[in-house]
Scaffold this motif. Structure first.
Motif, short mmCIF file in Angstrom:
data_model
loop_
_atom_site.label_atom_id
_atom_site.label_comp_id
_atom_site.label_asym_id
_atom_site.label_seq_id
_atom_site.Cartn_x
_atom_site.Cartn_y
_atom_site.Cartn_z
N ILE B 188 0.99 -1.06 -0.06
CA ILE B 188 -0.04 0.13 0.02
C ILE B 188 0.95 1.21 0.07
O ILE B 188 1.86 1.38 0.66
CB ILE B 188 -0.92 0.00 1.12
CG1 ILE B 188 -1.81 -0.99 1.03
CG2 ILE B 188 -1.40 1.47 1.51
CD1 ILE B 188 -2.62 -1.28 2.34
N ILE B 189 0.53 2.11 -0.76
CA ILE B 189 1.25 3.30 -0.93
C ILE B 189 0.48 4.69 -0.32
O ILE B 189 -0.82 4.44 -0.48
CB ILE B 189 1.80 3.74 -2.24
CG1 ILE B 189 2.76 4.73 -2.17
CG2 ILE B 189 0.64 4.20 -3.05
CD1 ILE B 189 3.70 5.03 -3.43
N SER B 190 1.04 5.50 0.74
CA SER B 190 0.10 6.54 1.31
C SER B 190 -0.61 7.54 0.41
O SER B 190 -1.09 8.38 0.97
CB SER B 190 0.86 6.88 2.80
OG SER B 190 1.81 7.63 2.26
N GLY B 231 -4.74 -2.86 14.70
CA GLY B 231 -4.63 -4.46 14.73
C GLY B 231 -4.16 -4.88 13.33
O GLY B 231 -4.07 -6.20 13.02
N VAL B 232 -3.91 -3.92 12.44
CA VAL B 232 -3.49 -4.39 11.07
C VAL B 232 -2.15 -5.06 11.13
O VAL B 232 -1.24 -4.67 12.16
CB VAL B 232 -3.16 -3.28 9.95
CG1 VAL B 232 -2.49 -3.56 8.68
CG2 VAL B 232 -4.47 -2.58 9.93
N ARG B 233 -1.85 -6.23 10.60
CA ARG B 233 -0.77 -7.06 10.65
C ARG B 233 0.27 -6.35 9.72
O ARG B 233 0.63 -6.72 8.47
CB ARG B 233 -0.70 -8.50 10.36
CG ARG B 233 -1.51 -9.42 11.43
CD ARG B 233 -2.02 -10.47 10.94
NE ARG B 233 -3.42 -10.50 10.29
CZ ARG B 233 -4.05 -11.34 9.73
NH1 ARG B 233 -3.58 -12.63 9.70
NH2 ARG B 233 -5.10 -11.23 9.08
N ASP B 300 -4.83 -10.11 4.00
CA ASP B 300 -6.12 -10.05 4.66
C ASP B 300 -6.55 -8.74 5.44
O ASP B 300 -7.70 -8.36 5.50
CB ASP B 300 -6.59 -11.29 5.61
CG ASP B 300 -6.47 -12.62 4.98
OD1 ASP B 300 -6.48 -12.52 3.63
OD2 ASP B 300 -6.05 -13.75 5.65
N ASP B 301 -5.49 -7.81 5.61
CA ASP B 301 -5.86 -7.01 6.00
C ASP B 301 -5.53 -5.31 5.51
O ASP B 301 -5.79 -4.54 6.09
CB ASP B 301 -4.70 -6.79 7.41
CG ASP B 301 -4.80 -7.72 8.63
OD1 ASP B 301 -5.71 -8.45 8.60
OD2 ASP B 301 -3.77 -7.76 9.34
#
Lengths: 355, 355
Positions: B188-190, B231-233, B300-301
């Protein structure tokens, strides 16, 4: 006992006690460890940053992180030449930051290392500096754990600058800072002064002496921590770098709000250092060291402190040079000829790019 | 799915995959965040310093001091010009170090600040930089607690350099580092890339655009910590500075030992950035940002991570741009026209003195 004699000449004092106007441009003396540097700090950095840690005016910040008490400090090194008798910019960068941590009574643990390199720097010079840093880190028992390198174009920097920041663990409950100094404390110096500055100056000026001058650059954490381990009531520690012994004494007198009396005859200066100072018209009191510190301890613990320090090679020449007293915050020195003078910070820059 | 098509042109790739001979002198590219910088690191700094923290090849060191887990990082800033649209060297110095701590999953707490000033620098410039630092520190919730100032003679430095080192508290048990990345993770890029570099370049080249380019310089700790709090891994975080997105991806692929696939169409680039890049012949993938990061999270997150990031203004433009896979450690990019190419680090210096 030591009262000022009016009209006493002040051969070594270049200081001007009047506050100077703020300068529109940065001068070399703003980095010299003297009065102009203090003005820059007080007029610009402290008001802008406003933190209790900076206000403590010590060599490092005393912090709490997650239940641990630690010391945090930073220093940039711009010494010229990069290599000099007794060390180089790498040994200086490691020992300087190790010593700032030690002066907080912390055990130095981790260092960061930020290089600013000038395009065209021989990589062999960089390699030599990096190896010196590793050797100095090993000798001081610290680890270089994080780093950064920037390269600026030719003409943009003077070869190589290094910043080292450091983290140390504080394992005691003392507050080792100018504010803890009490009237009647003993002032102990860990050895002879002025060798680092004069070694640099001798190289720059091409001076040669029968006894070559080598920098006193050395790590000071072991003897400093040994004082604490021995139960010496340590009130303040301060390593003697830019501005030399004179600046350290003036800063402590002012920040601690007390008088300091020192005896010039007790201050150790090696003959070769004194000779070099005389040739160049410099006062050893203002010349930088990189392996010397001042320990201000409870008077009753002075003998014990000297005994502890003399057991370590790097502080084998420790002696008491004076004491603190109540009264106006200033530093008076009883000279070799028996007169008394006030010691002041330099306003100008005696010797730039010393560290 | 994304296999390399032999003979595909590589319009944006200036990289040379062959190891270069060590250079006898430091080049600008040794500080560029690309292949030469990596070589300097691998051939000189890592062998000399040899510490597990440096070997982790992350943005900061993960340390234990007296029972506390903390992150420690350092960066020197040499950007030219000192002031640019969207910030100055002071905002950059605070945000850059805050972001390096955040990329360790740490809450940034304390910064040190080391100035190297050139004699003759207008004190008004220094004052402006110092005020910017304070404002940026307040915005990021950190305190400047210790500092140092050196002044070098005229011609010895390029106006003003700043080093900031930082300490942050790590309040979780994750290891956020390239070694934690797993095949199948989401990338993911912010937000949009390349604005900081192009804003600097536009000022330097005197370019004017209808939509002015401003640096994306910003603190990233809040959204980064929010991912952890949700709680994102989180497996790895990396801010995109020198060398841009391309270097960050290559470093993670190599240090983590896995393949990375990205989709060029998903990478956000603002039209004004793209236009400036096109005029100057630069690839946005290689252009520095100062307020963007890459989050590599358990697949999954990914949706949860995007939701968390999009709730913060500075990461409102977060999108998934690819995923990791098993296989040879390299970065492949599916281009806008449907071809696939390998993304490599730059060997030269696209844009010096960007931070």
């Amino acid at each position: 006992m030591q009262t000022e004699i009016p009209g006493t000449p002040r051969p070594f004092t270049l200081a001007c006690p009047r506050p100077l106007q703020q300068h529109p441009r940065v001068l070399l003396a703003h980095g010299g460890g003297g009065l102009l540097m203090r003005q820059l700090l007080e007029s610009l950095f402290l008001p802008a940053f406003q933190s209790p840690e900076l206000d403590a005016r010590h060599d490092g910040a005393d912090l709490r992180v997650g239940g641990a008490r630690l010391a945090f400090t930073t220093d940039s090194y711009v010494v010229r030449p990069l290599f000099f008798p007794g060390g180089d910019i790498g040994t200086l960068a490691v020992n300087g930051t190790v010593n700032d941590l030690a002066m907080c009574g912390a055990r130095p643990l981790y260092l960061s290392c930020g290089f600013i390199l000038e395009e065209g720097l021989p990589t062999s010079d960089l390699d030599r500096v990096v190896r010196s840093m590793r050797a100095a880190a090993d000798a001081a028992g610290v680890r270089l754990v994080t780093g950064d390198t920037k390269v600026v174009d030719r003409g943009g920097a003077d070869g190589l600058f290094v910043n080292t920041s450091g983290i140390g663990a504080i394992g005691h409950d003392l507050v080792i800072a100018p504010a803890s100094v009490q009237p009647g404390d003993a002032l102990i110096i860990s050895g002879d002064i002025g060798r680092h500055g004069m070694a640099i100056m001798a190289v720059r000026e091409g001076l040669e002496f029968e006894t070559p001058l080598a920098s006193d650059c050395a790590p000071l954490a072991e003897p400093a921590l040994a004082l604490l381990a021995a139960g010496v009531r340590v009130h303040c520690l301060r390593d003697l770098t830019r501005g030399g012994l004179a600046s350290a004494l003036c800063e402590i007198a002012e920040a601690g709000g007390l008088a300091i009396q020192v005896d010039e005859r007790a201050i150790p200066v090696r003959p070769e250092t004194a000779a070099a100072c005389e040739i160049l018209g410099l006062d050893p009191l203002h010349v930088a060291c990189e392996g010397r510190f001042l320990a201000i301890v409870h008077a009753d613990d002075a003998d014990r402190a000297l005994e502890v320090l003399r057991a370590h090679p790097v502080t084998a020449g420790a002696v008491q040079i004076g004491q603190t007293g109540a009264g106006e915050p200033r530093v008076t020195l009883r000279s070799r000829i028996g007169t008394t003078r006030i010691v002041e910070m330099l306003t100008g820059e005696q010797l730039p790019r010393i560290c």
